[in-house]
Motif scaffolding. Structure first.
Motif, PDB file in Angstrom:
ATOM      1  N   VAL A  63       0.841  -1.208   0.000  1.00  0.00           N
ATOM      2  CA  VAL A  63       0.000   0.000   0.000  1.00  0.00           C
ATOM      3  C   VAL A  63       0.873   1.255   0.000  1.00  0.00           C
ATOM      4  O   VAL A  63       1.913   1.315   0.653  1.00  0.00           O
ATOM      5  CB  VAL A  63      -0.932  -0.009   1.226  1.00  0.00           C
ATOM      6  CG1 VAL A  63      -1.619   1.346   1.415  1.00  0.00           C
ATOM      7  CG2 VAL A  63      -1.960  -1.112   1.086  1.00  0.00           C
ATOM      8  N   SER A  64       0.437   2.275  -0.742  1.00  0.00           N
ATOM      9  CA  SER A  64       1.103   3.577  -0.756  1.00  0.00           C
ATOM     10  C   SER A  64       0.171   4.610  -0.127  1.00  0.00           C
ATOM     11  O   SER A  64      -0.943   4.821  -0.609  1.00  0.00           O
ATOM     12  CB  SER A  64       1.439   4.004  -2.188  1.00  0.00           C
ATOM     13  OG  SER A  64       2.357   3.116  -2.786  1.00  0.00           O
ATOM     14  N   VAL A  65       0.629   5.212   0.964  1.00  0.00           N
ATOM     15  CA  VAL A  65      -0.178   6.212   1.669  1.00  0.00           C
ATOM     16  C   VAL A  65       0.414   7.592   1.421  1.00  0.00           C
ATOM     17  O   VAL A  65       1.632   7.796   1.496  1.00  0.00           O
ATOM     18  CB  VAL A  65      -0.235   5.930   3.184  1.00  0.00           C
ATOM     19  CG1 VAL A  65      -1.114   6.967   3.891  1.00  0.00           C
ATOM     20  CG2 VAL A  65      -0.760   4.526   3.448  1.00  0.00           C
ATOM     21  N   TYR A  66      -0.479   8.543   1.121  1.00  0.00           N
ATOM     22  CA  TYR A  66      -0.094   9.936   0.908  1.00  0.00           C
ATOM     23  C   TYR A  66      -0.932  10.813   1.826  1.00  0.00           C
ATOM     24  O   TYR A  66      -2.056  10.454   2.196  1.00  0.00           O
ATOM     25  CB  TYR A  66      -0.374  10.379  -0.531  1.00  0.00           C
ATOM     26  CG  TYR A  66       0.298   9.558  -1.601  1.00  0.00           C
ATOM     27  CD1 TYR A  66       1.491   9.988  -2.195  1.00  0.00           C
ATOM     28  CD2 TYR A  66      -0.258   8.356  -2.039  1.00  0.00           C
ATOM     29  CE1 TYR A  66       2.106   9.235  -3.191  1.00  0.00           C
ATOM     30  CE2 TYR A  66       0.351   7.599  -3.025  1.00  0.00           C
ATOM     31  CZ  TYR A  66       1.531   8.045  -3.596  1.00  0.00           C
ATOM     32  OH  TYR A  66       2.133   7.308  -4.578  1.00  0.00           O
ATOM     33  N   VAL A  67      -0.390  11.976   2.171  1.00  0.00           N
ATOM     34  CA  VAL A  67      -1.199  12.961   2.883  1.00  0.00           C
ATOM     35  C   VAL A  67      -1.366  14.194   2.006  1.00  0.00           C
ATOM     36  O   VAL A  67      -0.413  14.672   1.394  1.00  0.00           O
ATOM     37  CB  VAL A  67      -0.603  13.347   4.254  1.00  0.00           C
ATOM     38  CG1 VAL A  67      -0.657  12.166   5.207  1.00  0.00           C
ATOM     39  CG2 VAL A  67       0.823  13.873   4.135  1.00  0.00           C
ATOM     40  N   PRO A 323      -7.230  -2.641   0.845  1.00  0.00           N
ATOM     41  CA  PRO A 323      -6.903  -3.592  -0.236  1.00  0.00           C
ATOM     42  C   PRO A 323      -5.416  -3.565  -0.576  1.00  0.00           C
ATOM     43  O   PRO A 323      -4.735  -2.545  -0.409  1.00  0.00           O
ATOM     44  CB  PRO A 323      -7.751  -3.095  -1.408  1.00  0.00           C
ATOM     45  CG  PRO A 323      -8.081  -1.674  -1.097  1.00  0.00           C
ATOM     46  CD  PRO A 323      -8.118  -1.557   0.387  1.00  0.00           C
ATOM     47  N   LYS A 324      -4.913  -4.676  -1.068  1.00  0.00           N
ATOM     48  CA  LYS A 324      -3.505  -4.773  -1.447  1.00  0.00           C
ATOM     49  C   LYS A 324      -3.170  -3.769  -2.552  1.00  0.00           C
ATOM     50  O   LYS A 324      -3.985  -3.501  -3.431  1.00  0.00           O
ATOM     51  CB  LYS A 324      -3.179  -6.186  -1.930  1.00  0.00           C
ATOM     52  CG  LYS A 324      -3.248  -7.242  -0.842  1.00  0.00           C
ATOM     53  CD  LYS A 324      -2.906  -8.619  -1.402  1.00  0.00           C
ATOM     54  CE  LYS A 324      -2.972  -9.688  -0.326  1.00  0.00           C
ATOM     55  NZ  LYS A 324      -2.662 -11.038  -0.867  1.00  0.00           N
ATOM     56  N   ASN A 325      -1.946  -3.238  -2.469  1.00  0.00           N
ATOM     57  CA  ASN A 325      -1.382  -2.353  -3.501  1.00  0.00           C
ATOM     58  C   ASN A 325      -2.218  -1.094  -3.747  1.00  0.00           C
ATOM     59  O   ASN A 325      -2.152  -0.485  -4.817  1.00  0.00           O
ATOM     60  CB  ASN A 325      -1.204  -3.113  -4.821  1.00  0.00           C
ATOM     61  CG  ASN A 325      -0.351  -4.350  -4.662  1.00  0.00           C
ATOM     62  OD1 ASN A 325       0.717  -4.302  -4.049  1.00  0.00           O
ATOM     63  ND2 ASN A 325      -0.820  -5.478  -5.182  1.00  0.00           N
ATOM     64  N   ALA A 326      -3.003  -0.692  -2.767  1.00  0.00           N
ATOM     65  CA  ALA A 326      -3.879   0.472  -2.933  1.00  0.00           C
ATOM     66  C   ALA A 326      -3.119   1.785  -2.755  1.00  0.00           C
ATOM     67  O   ALA A 326      -2.113   1.848  -2.041  1.00  0.00           O
ATOM     68  CB  ALA A 326      -5.022   0.404  -1.925  1.00  0.00           C
ATOM     69  N   ASN A 327      -3.624   2.812  -3.411  1.00  0.00           N
ATOM     70  CA  ASN A 327      -3.222   4.184  -3.115  1.00  0.00           C
ATOM     71  C   ASN A 327      -4.234   4.758  -2.130  1.00  0.00           C
ATOM     72  O   ASN A 327      -5.440   4.740  -2.393  1.00  0.00           O
ATOM     73  CB  ASN A 327      -3.215   5.048  -4.376  1.00  0.00           C
ATOM     74  CG  ASN A 327      -2.001   4.808  -5.236  1.00  0.00           C
ATOM     75  OD1 ASN A 327      -0.918   4.498  -4.735  1.00  0.00           O
ATOM     76  ND2 ASN A 327      -2.149   4.934  -6.540  1.00  0.00           N
ATOM     77  N   ILE A 328      -3.735   5.245  -1.000  1.00  0.00           N
ATOM     78  CA  ILE A 328      -4.592   5.809   0.034  1.00  0.00           C
ATOM     79  C   ILE A 328      -4.177   7.265   0.253  1.00  0.00           C
ATOM     80  O   ILE A 328      -2.986   7.563   0.386  1.00  0.00           O
ATOM     81  CB  ILE A 328      -4.444   5.065   1.376  1.00  0.00           C
ATOM     82  CG1 ILE A 328      -4.649   3.557   1.186  1.00  0.00           C
ATOM     83  CG2 ILE A 328      -5.390   5.641   2.424  1.00  0.00           C
ATOM     84  CD1 ILE A 328      -6.030   3.157   0.784  1.00  0.00           C
ATOM     85  N   VAL A 329      -5.155   8.158   0.288  1.00  0.00           N
ATOM     86  CA  VAL A 329      -4.873   9.562   0.597  1.00  0.00           C
ATOM     87  C   VAL A 329      -5.568   9.932   1.900  1.00  0.00           C
ATOM     88  O   VAL A 329      -6.777   9.716   2.064  1.00  0.00           O
ATOM     89  CB  VAL A 329      -5.330  10.506  -0.525  1.00  0.00           C
ATOM     90  CG1 VAL A 329      -5.175  11.971  -0.089  1.00  0.00           C
ATOM     91  CG2 VAL A 329      -4.535  10.252  -1.792  1.00  0.00           C
ATOM     92  N   CYS A 330      -4.795  10.465   2.836  1.00  0.00           N
ATOM     93  CA  CYS A 330      -5.328  10.979   4.088  1.00  0.00           C
ATOM     94  C   CYS A 330      -5.272  12.505   4.047  1.00  0.00           C
ATOM     95  O   CYS A 330      -4.216  13.086   3.753  1.00  0.00           O
ATOM     96  CB  CYS A 330      -4.516  10.472   5.276  1.00  0.00           C
ATOM     97  SG  CYS A 330      -4.619   8.686   5.539  1.00  0.00           S
ATOM     98  N   VAL A 331      -6.379  13.134   4.343  1.00  0.00           N
ATOM     99  CA  VAL A 331      -6.455  14.591   4.299  1.00  0.00           C
ATOM    100  C   VAL A 331      -5.988  15.161   5.633  1.00  0.00           C
ATOM    101  O   VAL A 331      -6.503  14.795   6.692  1.00  0.00           O
ATOM    102  CB  VAL A 331      -7.894  15.054   4.000  1.00  0.00           C
ATOM    103  CG1 VAL A 331      -7.975  16.579   4.010  1.00  0.00           C
ATOM    104  CG2 VAL A 331      -8.362  14.499   2.659  1.00  0.00           C
ATOM    105  N   LEU A 332      -5.002  16.051   5.564  1.00  0.00           N
ATOM    106  CA  LEU A 332      -4.558  16.808   6.732  1.00  0.00           C
ATOM    107  C   LEU A 332      -5.104  18.223   6.569  1.00  0.00           C
ATOM    108  O   LEU A 332      -4.637  18.997   5.733  1.00  0.00           O
ATOM    109  CB  LEU A 332      -3.031  16.826   6.836  1.00  0.00           C
ATOM    110  CG  LEU A 332      -2.333  15.460   6.926  1.00  0.00           C
ATOM    111  CD1 LEU A 332      -0.836  15.649   7.165  1.00  0.00           C
ATOM    112  CD2 LEU A 332      -2.942  14.587   8.021  1.00  0.00           C
ATOM    113  N   THR A 333      -6.097  18.543   7.366  1.00  0.00           N
ATOM    114  CA  THR A 333      -6.878  19.749   7.137  1.00  0.00           C
ATOM    115  C   THR A 333      -6.233  21.028   7.645  1.00  0.00           C
ATOM    116  O   THR A 333      -6.564  22.115   7.159  1.00  0.00           O
ATOM    117  CB  THR A 333      -8.253  19.597   7.808  1.00  0.00           C
ATOM    118  OG1 THR A 333      -8.067  19.122   9.151  1.00  0.00           O
ATOM    119  CG2 THR A 333      -9.122  18.605   7.043  1.00  0.00           C
ATOM    120  N   GLY A 334      -5.349  20.938   8.641  1.00  0.00           N
ATOM    121  CA  GLY A 334      -4.797  22.155   9.218  1.00  0.00           C
ATOM    122  C   GLY A 334      -3.371  22.009   9.700  1.00  0.00           C
ATOM    123  O   GLY A 334      -2.880  20.912   9.970  1.00  0.00           O
TER     124      GLY A 334
END
Length: 368
Positions: A63-67, A323-334
């Protein structure tokens, strides 16, 4: 055409802009503005999508996680995206004053953009429940601050009535132009990744932001700019989770002051986004929020405000479902500078005080 391609194309022309122009100009064709709209901007938007390897490794499974770090907007929060639109349209309509209820970020943004547009700004806040960094911003930007004995929901009731009976424009997220501006964050994510992520993890307070993101993702897909839609994964603090418990929280409590809201005005839209995206909502504890908050700072060098860390806390809580190999984006609001007291009270750093001013003392304390 992706934003990067458009940026390069425009930059190659001597008459084009050579820097980020603000989100209205960047996405003008997808926003309700015209040649008659005076654009009130601080060059908001264009915030980075940052890979966070520590979080990715904790999830595993390729998995690749981005903010999406919207704390790098001009007043330090995602509110600037909606406020550039709301204030620009208010200016177009001849408005001279705006008003909002706020847990802090909205007041700062409304004050900045109102003053930028030559308008007065009135902000109602719950007395004693706004982080000092946010209150300082509203004051410096010249807002008239009215602190009431009550919570955010009471303040919102009051400003809604005032805007109906007096010549002031309401710029909370019930203002549809706020949602229009905020949807551009979804455009930027797709422009950066080439498609929508599998999951979009987002903190929820008044639920305007999840509403806006879903609108943006749907619009871009309908235009053929993405092939998929994300699952919308919304997270609220356990002590302030009306969307999870399906009831109004009369006295919401959480360390994450930006999402300390017990009766979100965008409830129906948020639930619609969850249903249509096959998403899910979950509560996270203050302890889980602070753990994620410290993890981002200590391991990734990213300083966000506590409410932002709810997206990371929620993702980690649901990691088995990713899920495997997913791109996930987490929102950092402030931005973390919004709430310095929280940072001072919640860290694992070493702080050595009252040391003798000598090389020997300092070197010894450093372990040499």
């Amino acid at each position: 055409m992706s934003f990067i391609k458009r940026l390069n194309q425009k930059a190659s022309k001597s008459s084009g802009w050579k820097h980020w122009p603000g989100l209205i100009e960047a996405y003008r064709e997808l926003l309700p503005v015209s040649t008659n709209t005076p654009i009130i901007t601080l060059q908001e938007g264009g915030t980075p999508l940052i890979p966070v390897k520590t979080i990715s490794n904790l999830i595993g499974k390729g998995v690749s996680v981005y903010v999406k770090y919207d704390g790098l907007n001009p007043t330090g929060s995602f509110k600037d995206r909606g406020m550039t639109m709301a204030i620009s349209k208010a200016k177009e309509e001849g408005c001279e004053a705006v008003i909002c209820a706020s847990t802090g970020n909205t007041s700062a943004s409304a004050a900045a953009y109102a003053r930028r547009g030559g308008m007065r700004a009135y902000v109602l806040i719950p007395d004693g429940y706004v982080a000092q960094g946010k209150l300082a911003q509203a004051l410096v930007y010249g807002a008239e601050v009215l602190a009431i004995k009550g919570n955010f929901d009471k303040a919102l009731d009051i400003v809604q009535e005032i805007s109906k009976n007096y010549p002031v424009t309401l710029v909370n997220s019930v203002n549809p132009y706020r949602i229009e501006g905020q949807k551009t964050a979804a455009f930027e994510i797709i422009d950066a990744l080439g498609d929508a992520p599998e999951w979009l993890c987002i903190p929820m307070g008044n639920a305007g932001n999840i509403t806006a993101y879903w609108k943006g993702f749907e619009e871009y897909k309908n235009l053929g700019k993405s092939q998929t839609l994300p699952r919308m994964m919304g997270f609220q603090a356990e002590g302030s989770a009306p969307l999870i418990y399906n009831k109004i929280i009369e006295n919401p409590e959480t360390i994450a002051t930006a999402i300390r809201i017990g009766n979100p005005v965008n409830k129906i839209n948020a639930l619609n986004a969850k249903t249509k995206s096959k998403g899910s909502f979950l509560a996270v504890t203050d302890e889980e929020i602070i753990k994620a908050y410290k993890l981002l700072g200590d391991q990734e060098g990213i300083f966000c405000e506590p409410a932002s860390a709810a997206s990371i806390a929620g993702l980690l809580k649901r990691k088995e479902e990713v899920p495997k190999n997913a791109n996930i984006v987490c929102v950092l609001t402030g931005n973390g500078l919004k709430d310095p007291d929280c940072a001072i009270n919640n860290n694992d750093a070493s702080f050595h005080s009252n040391l003798d001013p000598s090389l020997k003392t300092v070197a010894k304390k450093m372990g040499f």
